[in-house]
Motif scaffolding. Structure first.
Motif, PDB file in Angstrom:
ATOM      1  N   ILE A  35       0.835  -1.213   0.000  1.00 18.86           N
ATOM      2  CA  ILE A  35       0.000   0.000   0.000  1.00 18.86           C
ATOM      3  C   ILE A  35       0.864   1.255   0.000  1.00 18.86           C
ATOM      4  N   TYR A  38       1.384   2.929  -3.242  1.00 21.77           N
ATOM      5  CA  TYR A  38       0.263   3.628  -3.887  1.00 21.77           C
ATOM      6  C   TYR A  38       0.030   5.025  -3.304  1.00 21.77           C
ATOM      7  N   PRO A  54      -5.060   4.281   1.045  1.00 14.08           N
ATOM      8  CA  PRO A  54      -5.959   3.204   0.583  1.00 14.08           C
ATOM      9  C   PRO A  54      -5.985   2.042   1.565  1.00 14.08           C
ATOM     10  N   ALA A  57      -5.298  -2.863  -2.725  1.00 12.17           N
ATOM     11  CA  ALA A  57      -5.206  -2.617  -4.164  1.00 12.17           C
ATOM     12  C   ALA A  57      -5.440  -3.928  -4.893  1.00 12.17           C
ATOM     13  N   THR A  80     -13.842   2.838  -4.509  1.00 13.23           N
ATOM     14  CA  THR A  80     -12.715   2.392  -5.339  1.00 13.23           C
ATOM     15  C   THR A  80     -12.092   3.609  -6.026  1.00 13.23           C
ATOM     16  N   THR A  94      -1.522   8.723  -7.869  1.00 10.97           N
ATOM     17  CA  THR A  94      -2.377   7.620  -7.427  1.00 10.97           C
ATOM     18  C   THR A  94      -3.326   8.037  -6.306  1.00 10.97           C
ATOM     19  N   THR A  96      -6.231   9.129  -3.915  1.00 13.79           N
ATOM     20  CA  THR A  96      -7.689   9.009  -3.895  1.00 13.79           C
ATOM     21  C   THR A  96      -8.278  10.210  -3.159  1.00 13.79           C
ATOM     22  N   ILE A 103      -7.847   0.491  -4.368  1.00 16.91           N
ATOM     23  CA  ILE A 103      -7.196   0.913  -5.606  1.00 16.91           C
ATOM     24  C   ILE A 103      -7.435  -0.137  -6.687  1.00 16.91           C
ATOM     25  N   ASP A 105      -5.777  -0.954  -9.980  1.00 11.26           N
ATOM     26  CA  ASP A 105      -4.565  -0.644 -10.741  1.00 11.26           C
ATOM     27  C   ASP A 105      -4.648  -1.409 -12.074  1.00 11.26           C
TER      28      ASP A 105
END
Lengths: 526, 190
Positions: A35, A38, A54, A57, A80, A94, A96, A103, A105
């Motif tokens: 994580i 990300y 997040p 992922a 998501t 990346t 959010t 996530i 991906d």
């Protein structure tokens, strides 16, 4: 890692188990180590309580996987956030909007499904970068250029959907898209434009199809996950001239823009143009500074004044110009263009080089020529000290309007100890100009980043007072940027929200993207 | 949430822990006495010379790759392929931005940055002015970060700084320090 709001650990574990059934054990990531990768390194929220970390992922490989992931998200009410390659540094990467998001991906969806030299088109999945498409074009020996931003690790699909820019004939990356395949939040798959025709024979050739043109609904939106897209490429022209047009004085930006407008609207110039401060020996776009700190030596942009006691000297301006087509036409246009700039700007000067097809040596061209041609390049990647969050205001393509707006930017920058020097993009439309700013982001310095966010918000607010808004915004500033589009008591946002609630009744896909929140979040935020 | 340590935590752990292996000093590596844990060492000559580092890399069995300001291309053309075996460990000495780009590339192949040092080079004196570090707290990754720390010491003492070669970027301070990032990426074993 934070759990999605309202979800128990038991339910979350259940969701993860189901996701593993959908995409396979190896492609669901829940460990801290995974994580961590990300998190957006250029987020001004990094290291603060507001940074939306997040929860997990997942990396789907097929459309069916994407459908399965969204089914699980709907079943459990998990927010998501999907991205193609996640390298959109300066606009959110990346990051959010909601902590605990799952996530999605799309890096494994990286197939080039069609490549057509005759029509200069391709159909690709979201994980295909410009450079990988270019590699395939080279492998097949096709006479095609791609266009797009530098660095070229960005996704073909994402740079188009986010309405990013290139520098050549396809500089408006959104308009290079033609026909989408989209997985809606409910899991249903649709295709737009000619792609919706059964067995489509013209998917990438004509974007509109019949009836409402809905492709734009999936641009900068949270209405679906795009899994395939048609894209237009550029056939090699017989001749290509790559030039740098230089104006010596800072004030020359006004006639430079006005002359450029005349030539652009008149059809003599067709490439997407980026204007930047001209520092001799440095690339006008990649290496010239948008802003400078207050202070520095006498005469420097932020310094106390020149040796003669005059005001701090700001640099002149330059832009890259590409001319494409038959040799004699290119040369005739080049002569006219020089005449126009020589008449408008005393001391205007040029650096120029011409290339003729076949471009067998193109891989060895300097980066500035590659960018104009549409050959994916990485070398514009500047030597940033840390990073920044971009602020990109749309103005009319008018020299005086830009000059006055630049003063507004500079006034705000000065309040935060910096000078605004400038930078502008003219990539999407011959009628519009994007004034570029950046709020600096410093790793591990939340206090400095908080001030940067404050500055960015003030820039957005001041621009809004003049009737200007952003063409895209870094993820953390999405709400502020969207708020500028306030005509008729935010009627446009209400329309966006109506669409959102209809297409995504559980509000699971990218809540908050472009400031569009689904109903369950709107209620919480009210 | 992060499992990364800062320099102070790192040094404390380094002194206290008995599980950390003896660090393979790069000078010993330069003499061919030890092997470094890095399979590939990436260097950007725009930021600093790399003769000393190349010598160490060769002697220790690592491949030294020059990126000439084009890390992404080197990634796509060779580094990405090298990572597919999920065992290659790569160290790098690059710009700050390239270190973040590499961090994103690493994610794509199931790798992550397990150690990183940020070094500021004063634009006028060419001297190192600030160093900040982040290290993984996981033992195997921690050892790699330890080696990186030593490699940075060697790099800084063996590379004549030519800060004037470094051009500032759009958001950088024109007269500010140059940021060098040293990093190591390794497969995620979690």
């Amino acid at each position: 890692m934070p759990l999605p709001a309202g979800l128990s650990q038991q339910d979350f574990d259940g969701a993860i188990a189901e996701l593993r059934e959908v995409v396979g054990e190896d492609w669901v990531f829940t460990s801290d180590a995974h994580i961590e990768t990300y998190r957006d390194p250029y987020s001004p929220l990094q290291g603060t309580d507001d940074e939306p970390i997040p929860s997990a992922a997942v990396a789907p490989h097929t459309v069916e996987h994407v459908q399965g992931v969204l089914r699980v998200a709907n079943d459990y009410g998990i927010p998501t956030w999907a991205f193609s390659t996640g390298k959109n540094f300066g606009y959110g990467g990346t990051e959010t909007r909601v902590a605990g998001s799952l996530i999605i991906d799309l890096k494994r969806m990286n197939r080039i499904l069609e490549l057509n030299e005759t029509n200069a088109t391709a159909i690709v999945e979201p994980g295909v970068s410009q450079y990988e498409l270019w590699q395939e074009i080279q492998r097949r020996g096709l006479r095609l250029w791609v266009d797009g931003p530098s660095p070229a690790y960005s996704s073909i699909v994402a740079i188009g959907l986010e309405r990013g820019v290139g520098y050549g004939l396809n500089g408006d990356r959104y308009r290079a898209l033609s026909g989408l395949e989209v997985v809606l939040p409910t899991g249903e798959v649709i295709r737009t434009g000619m792609a919706a025709v059964e067995g489509s024979g013209a998917w990438a050739q004509y974007p509109y199809g019949l009836g409402p043109h809905v492709q734009g609904m999936f641009s900068q939106s949270n209405y679906g996950i795009v899994t395939k897209v048609g894209v237009r490429l550029i056939p090699h022209p017989p001749a290509f001239r790559s030039s740098l047009v230089i104006a010596p004085n800072n004030e020359d930006i006004v006639p430079m823009i006005d002359t450029l407008r005349k030539l652009r609207l008149g059809g003599a110039i067709n490439n997407a143009v980026s204007l930047g401060p001209h520092v001799p020996g440095r690339d006008p776009w990649a290496q010239a500074p948008i802003a400078a700190p207050m202070g520095g030596p006498p005469g420097a942009p932020g310094g106390p004044g020149g040796p003669g006691g005059g005001p701090p000297r700001l640099p002149g301006w330059s832009f890259r110009l590409g001319l494409y087509g038959y040799d004699r036409v290119v040369e005739a246009n080049w002569e006219e263009i020089q005449d126009e700039f020589n008449a408008a700007i005393p001391g205007a000067n040029y650096e120029t080089e011409k290339f003729l097809a076949p471009y067998d040596d193109q891989d060895n061209w300097e980066s500035r020529h590659k960018m104009l041609a549409g050959i994916p390049s990485f070398q514009e990647t500047p030597l940033w000290n840390h990073g920044g969050a971009f602020i990109s205001m749309v103005l009319p393509f008018d020299g005086q309007a830009y000059w006055e707006f630049r003063e507004v930017y500079d006034r705000v920058y000065r309040q935060y100890g910096r000078r605004y020097i400038g930078g502008a993009l003219h990539n999407h439309s011959p009628w519009g100009l994007i004034a570029l700013g950046a709020a600096p982001v410093v790793r591990d310095d939340p206090e400095a980043n908080a001030r940067s966010m404050e500055m960015a918000r003030m820039l957005i607010e001041e621009a809004g007072k003049l009737g200007y808004g952003e063409y895209r915004a870094p993820t953390p500033f999405a709400d502020e940027a969207a708020a500028a589009y306030a005509w008729n008591d935010h009627a446009l946002m209400r329309f966006f929200e109506t669409l959102k609630d209809t297409l995504d009744p559980n509000g699971i896909l990218a809540p908050g993207k472009s400031g569009i929140w689904p109903s369950r979040y709107r209620e919480d935020r009210a | 949430m992060s499992d990364l340590l800062d320099r102070r935590q790192f040094l404390a752990k380094s002194a206290a822990s008995v599980s950390v292996p003896i660090l393979a000093h790069p000078l010993a590596a330069a003499a061919g006495q030890v092997r470094l844990s890095f399979d590939i060492i990436v260097v950007d000559e725009r930021i600093g010379a790399n003769e000393g580092l190349s010598r160490v890399a060769r002697a220790s069995g690592a491949q030294c790759l020059s990126i000439r300001g084009d890390l992404p291309r080197v990634w796509f053309d060779s580094l990405r392929g090298a990572c597919l075996d999920r065992s290659t460990v790569i160290a790098g000495f690059t710009s700050d931005l390239d270190s973040e780009v590499m961090r994103a590339f690493a994610r794509d192949v199931g790798y992550r940055q397990v150690g990183r040092l940020d070094i500021s080079i004063d634009g006028e004196t060419g001297r190192e002015t600030v160093r900040r570090s982040m290290y993984s707290s996981l033992p195997s990754e921690f050892a790699l970060a330890s080696e990186l720390e030593n490699l940075v010491d060697l790099y800084l003492t063996s590379s004549p700084w030519q800060a004037s070669r470094v051009a500032p970027g759009p958001t950088s301070d024109r007269h500010g320090p140059t940021q060098l990032a040293a990093w190591v990426i390794a497969p995620i074993r979690a």
